[in-house]
Scaffold this motif. Structure first.
Motif, PDB file in Angstrom:
ATOM      1  N   LYS A   2      18.574 -26.115  71.834  1.00 44.99           N
ATOM      2  CA  LYS A   2      20.022 -25.951  71.788  1.00 44.99           C
ATOM      3  C   LYS A   2      20.434 -25.457  70.404  1.00 44.99           C
ATOM      4  N   ILE A  33      21.130 -19.001  76.477  1.00 47.05           N
ATOM      5  CA  ILE A  33      20.611 -20.180  75.795  1.00 47.05           C
ATOM      6  C   ILE A  33      21.637 -21.306  75.847  1.00 47.05           C
ATOM      7  N   LEU A 108      16.083 -15.759  66.770  1.00 45.15           N
ATOM      8  CA  LEU A 108      15.541 -16.481  67.912  1.00 45.15           C
ATOM      9  C   LEU A 108      14.096 -16.084  68.214  1.00 45.15           C
TER      10      LEU A 108
END
Length: 252
Positions: A2, A33, A108
């Protein structure tokens, strides 16, 4: 995984919520996400605070407005946002979205490999779409030179307002923070370096915002230099114990 996205903002509520609705929410929803937005408006005037409260009525449940506190300083607002974060990683950015949101995707891709990732306007591969004024560029250059001399952080750009951290590390970093003003970025990176945490620097696309809240560049720079001296004095407090470092390594 998260991601908590922190928006520190002062008296730019209209711009922030416009950017959240038109750019940030569509972008992060498309990434697929798990994420939350944490908005910190501390030290905003009554008009902007009321506007933020009104805008929140139409926001989805993963957008949160931190309780208001009349405490000035961007460093304070980022600090509060970090401590409010619930994600595994936390990323802060400016209300004007000066750094291209696509920088997130680059972070990411390697998120498990680094404790901290920062966007850079001054390394090879970066693009500045709209430049700052000549005066601001000169002051920025001088600040970078002094920062390198005092802290030897090994990065090209300490002040780009787009940085991502492991949240467990960031919360400890925030608890030890001594700077509420604009030099807080340096204190964060100094904390990371002193304790041997990994830092990844990523070239970004960046556009200057002519409506920046920094209006008195000379005064801001003088305060910035004084804050750097305070960071040096806080060095002992920024160092983690061996036991604390082992805890973070085991949690990685």
């Amino acid at each position: 995984m998260k991601l908590s996205v922190i928006f520190p903002v002062k008296n730019q509520s209209e711009k922030l919520f416009k950017n959240i609705k038109e750019k940030a929410l569509p972008y992060y929803n498309a990434l697929g996400i798990d994420f939350e937005f944490v908005i910190v408006t501390d030290a905003s005037n009554e008009e902007n605070q009321n506007l933020a409260l009104k805008e929140m009525e139409s926001m989805p449940s993963n957008v949160r407005l931190a309780p208001y506190d009349n405490h000035p300083g961007k460093g304070h607002n980022v600090n509060k946002g970090i401590l409010e974060s619930n994600g595994d990683y936390c990323l802060f950015m400016d209300a004007d979205l000066a750094t291209d949101l696509k920088t997130t995707e680059k972070m990411l891709e390697v998120i498990d490999k680094y404790d901290c990732q920062i966007a850079s306007r001054h390394m090879k591969g970066a693009t500045i779409v709209v430049k700052q004024t000549a005066k601001r560029r000169f002051i920025s250059w001088g600040s970078r030179v002094l920062t390198r001399m005092m802290f030897h952080l090994g990065v090209h750009d300490t002040q780009c307002g787009f940085k991502l951290f492991r949240t467990d590390i960031a919360k400890e970093m925030a608890r030890r923070q001594s700077i509420d003003g604009f030099a807080f970025d340096i204190e964060y990176l100094y904390f990371m370096k002193l304790n041997g945490f990994s830092i990844n620097e990523i070239p970004c696309v960046w556009t200057d915002d002519e409506d920046s809240t920094i209006k008195k560049a000379a005064r801001t720079s003088w305060n910035f230099f004084k804050e750097m001296a305070r960071i040096k004095k806080n060095k002992k407090n920024l160092r983690l114990s061996k036991e604390e470092l082992v805890k973070f390594k085991e949690a990685a």
